[in-house]
Design a protein around this motif. Structure first.
Motif, PDB file in Angstrom:
ATOM      1  N   UNK A 145       0.825  -1.199   0.000  1.00 46.00           N
ATOM      2  CA  UNK A 145       0.000   0.000   0.000  1.00 46.00           C
ATOM      3  C   UNK A 145       0.866   1.258   0.000  1.00 46.00           C
ATOM      4  N   UNK A 146       1.975   1.230   0.749  1.00 48.77           N
ATOM      5  CA  UNK A 146       2.881   2.384   0.751  1.00 48.77           C
ATOM      6  C   UNK A 146       3.480   2.581  -0.636  1.00 48.77           C
ATOM      7  N   UNK A 147       3.898   1.490  -1.259  1.00 48.98           N
ATOM      8  CA  UNK A 147       4.461   1.578  -2.608  1.00 48.98           C
ATOM      9  C   UNK A 147       3.459   2.192  -3.574  1.00 48.98           C
ATOM     10  N   UNK A 148       2.205   1.751  -3.516  1.00 52.95           N
ATOM     11  CA  UNK A 148       1.194   2.302  -4.415  1.00 52.95           C
ATOM     12  C   UNK A 148       0.972   3.781  -4.133  1.00 52.95           C
ATOM     13  N   UNK A 149       0.914   4.156  -2.864  1.00 54.82           N
ATOM     14  CA  UNK A 149       0.731   5.566  -2.524  1.00 54.82           C
ATOM     15  C   UNK A 149       1.891   6.417  -3.024  1.00 54.82           C
ATOM     16  N   UNK A 150       3.102   5.898  -2.906  1.00 52.83           N
ATOM     17  CA  UNK A 150       4.272   6.617  -3.407  1.00 52.83           C
ATOM     18  C   UNK A 150       4.169   6.852  -4.914  1.00 52.83           C
ATOM     19  N   UNK A 151       3.811   5.812  -5.624  1.00 52.62           N
ATOM     20  CA  UNK A 151       3.701   5.942  -7.079  1.00 52.62           C
ATOM     21  C   UNK A 151       2.568   6.889  -7.467  1.00 52.62           C
ATOM     22  N   UNK A 152       1.506   6.868  -6.678  1.00 54.51           N
ATOM     23  CA  UNK A 152       0.392   7.782  -6.962  1.00 54.51           C
ATOM     24  C   UNK A 152       0.819   9.232  -6.782  1.00 54.51           C
ATOM     25  N   UNK A 153       1.542   9.522  -5.705  1.00 56.67           N
ATOM     26  CA  UNK A 153       2.023  10.880  -5.468  1.00 56.67           C
ATOM     27  C   UNK A 153       2.984  11.301  -6.584  1.00 56.67           C
ATOM     28  N   UNK A 154       3.842  10.395  -7.008  1.00 53.38           N
ATOM     29  CA  UNK A 154       4.756  10.697  -8.111  1.00 53.38           C
ATOM     30  C   UNK A 154       3.988  11.034  -9.390  1.00 53.38           C
ATOM     31  N   UNK A 178       6.508  -5.973   8.583  1.00 54.26           N
ATOM     32  CA  UNK A 178       6.624  -4.540   8.306  1.00 54.26           C
ATOM     33  C   UNK A 178       8.066  -4.172   7.977  1.00 54.26           C
ATOM     34  N   UNK A 179       9.003  -4.730   8.744  1.00 57.32           N
ATOM     35  CA  UNK A 179      10.411  -4.469   8.460  1.00 57.32           C
ATOM     36  C   UNK A 179      10.833  -5.028   7.121  1.00 57.32           C
ATOM     37  N   UNK A 180      10.359  -6.210   6.799  1.00 56.41           N
ATOM     38  CA  UNK A 180      10.682  -6.832   5.513  1.00 56.41           C
ATOM     39  C   UNK A 180      10.175  -5.951   4.366  1.00 56.41           C
ATOM     40  N   UNK A 181       8.947  -5.474   4.514  1.00 54.21           N
ATOM     41  CA  UNK A 181       8.372  -4.622   3.484  1.00 54.21           C
ATOM     42  C   UNK A 181       9.098  -3.295   3.343  1.00 54.21           C
ATOM     43  N   UNK A 182       9.575  -2.754   4.473  1.00 48.52           N
ATOM     44  CA  UNK A 182      10.307  -1.484   4.399  1.00 48.52           C
ATOM     45  C   UNK A 182      11.592  -1.636   3.588  1.00 48.52           C
ATOM     46  N   UNK A 183      12.233  -2.793   3.704  1.00 47.38           N
ATOM     47  CA  UNK A 183      13.445  -3.011   2.892  1.00 47.38           C
ATOM     48  C   UNK A 183      13.080  -3.137   1.420  1.00 47.38           C
ATOM     49  N   UNK A 184      11.957  -3.776   1.129  1.00 50.77           N
ATOM     50  CA  UNK A 184      11.515  -3.837  -0.259  1.00 50.77           C
ATOM     51  C   UNK A 184      11.260  -2.428  -0.802  1.00 50.77           C
ATOM     52  N   UNK A 185      10.710  -1.568   0.041  1.00 52.73           N
ATOM     53  CA  UNK A 185      10.507  -0.182  -0.368  1.00 52.73           C
ATOM     54  C   UNK A 185      11.834   0.517  -0.631  1.00 52.73           C
ATOM     55  N   UNK A 187      14.587  -0.808  -1.630  1.00 59.29           N
ATOM     56  CA  UNK A 187      15.155  -1.294  -2.890  1.00 59.29           C
ATOM     57  C   UNK A 187      14.497  -0.626  -4.092  1.00 59.29           C
ATOM     58  N   UNK A 188      13.214  -0.324  -3.977  1.00 62.63           N
ATOM     59  CA  UNK A 188      12.497   0.246  -5.118  1.00 62.63           C
ATOM     60  C   UNK A 188      12.518   1.765  -5.133  1.00 62.63           C
ATOM     61  N   UNK A 189      12.506   2.381  -3.953  1.00 64.25           N
ATOM     62  CA  UNK A 189      12.414   3.841  -3.856  1.00 64.25           C
ATOM     63  C   UNK A 189      13.563   4.380  -3.002  1.00 64.25           C
ATOM     64  N   UNK A 190      14.750   3.899  -3.230  1.00 59.46           N
ATOM     65  CA  UNK A 190      15.869   4.157  -2.332  1.00 59.46           C
ATOM     66  C   UNK A 190      16.180   5.609  -2.057  1.00 59.46           C
ATOM     67  N   UNK A 191      16.162   6.454  -3.055  1.00 63.14           N
ATOM     68  CA  UNK A 191      16.642   7.826  -2.882  1.00 63.14           C
ATOM     69  C   UNK A 191      15.764   8.626  -1.930  1.00 63.14           C
ATOM     70  N   UNK A 192      14.474   8.346  -1.946  1.00 59.66           N
ATOM     71  CA  UNK A 192      13.583   9.113  -1.081  1.00 59.66           C
ATOM     72  C   UNK A 192      13.791   8.797   0.390  1.00 59.66           C
TER      73      UNK A 192
END
Length: 264
Positions: free
Chosen positions: A170-179, A210-217, A219-224
């Motif tokens: 859900x966080x990943x989708x929200x990030x992409x939506x804001x972008x 939650x921690x596992x998912x944060x690392x996935x985030x 990897x995909x959105x590292x700079x932010x």
């Protein structure tokens, strides 16, 4: 704009004890167009409970398919025909005016996502811990998908949830939506009551994921993640022993994902 039609999408697995309470809370929701239940191969009577509500939801659709949460929501979204997709979890209970408040806040805007207020119920120590927020372009992107509404066309344009995520989809989708130029608005009157984990093992397992998912985030959105403050995270744990237990378990999950270990 004509009266909005809302498709409620929920993914469930082994929610026999809870699903009836959720469906009862949806029966008289204003604006409800359809309910789509995606069951991730439950081993209890979850599907039977859903089937027993067909007479109360003539447009209900039930799909049984092994899947992660994000995959299940994508399946439901592909079947949906409503203007607005409202996501909720199988162990939640919606306030009587939940959909009405979501629709009012949305107001037909094709680039507006609506996040409601999720109130945790259960063991007090688990309900007092704060959500760890992550801001991007001035917007909180961590609003959870147990109480989140997307315009169907925007959801489709974004490609839905990333099925590679085991959590934090859900966080990943929200990030992409804001972008993509969307705006996430919070309406505290759109209330969902969500169950906190009812055991220590469940609580720590959730923190691990939650921690596992944060690392996935990462990897995909590292700079932010340069915006992410571990000092703020520490403050949010406060003096709570449970907060630090959550942080420690989350760190284990984060490190497992970083090492490339497959999710257990």
């Amino acid at each position: 704009m004509a009266v909005a039609q809302v498709s409620v999408i929920l993914t469930v697995r082994n929610e026999e004890a809870n699903l009836g309470h959720l469906l009862d809370s949806l029966v008289n929701q204003e604006g409800l167009h359809e309910v789509i239940v995606v069951d991730a191969a439950s081993t209890d009577r979850t599907v039977a409970v859903a089937e027993s509500y067909r007479s109360r939801f003539p447009s209900m659709r039930i799909v049984v398919q092994p899947c992660h949460r994000g995959e299940g929501r994508n399946i439901g979204a592909r079947l949906a025909t409503g203007d607005l997709l409202a996501f909720i979890d199988g162990d939640c209970i919606a306030n009587t005016f939940w959909l009405r408040r979501l629709v009012d806040a949305w107001d037909g805007d094709p680039l507006r996502i609506v996040a409601g207020r999720s109130i945790l119920t259960g063991y007090w120590a688990f309900t007092k811990l704060h959500r760890v927020e992550l801001a991007h372009r001035g917007q909180d992107t961590t609003w959870p998908s147990c109480n989140l509404a997307y315009p169907r066309e925007l959801f489709q344009r974004l490609g839905g949830f990333d099925a590679a995520f085991v959590t934090a989809e859900d966080i990943d989708l929200n990030l992409r939506a804001v972008e993509a130029g969307a705006r996430i608005v919070h309406t505290p009157d759109a209330i969902v009551y969500a169950r906190a984990r009812d055991s220590i093992n469940g609580f720590l397992r959730q923190a691990y994921w939650n921690g596992y998912g944060r690392k996935q985030l990462t990897a995909k959105h590292g700079r932010m993640w340069s915006q992410y403050s571990f000092r703020d995270l520490a403050k949010r744990q406060g003096a709570s022993w449970w907060g630090w237990m959550r942080a420690a378990s989350g760190m284990v999950g984060y490190l497992d994902a970083k090492r490339g270990r497959p999710p257990p």
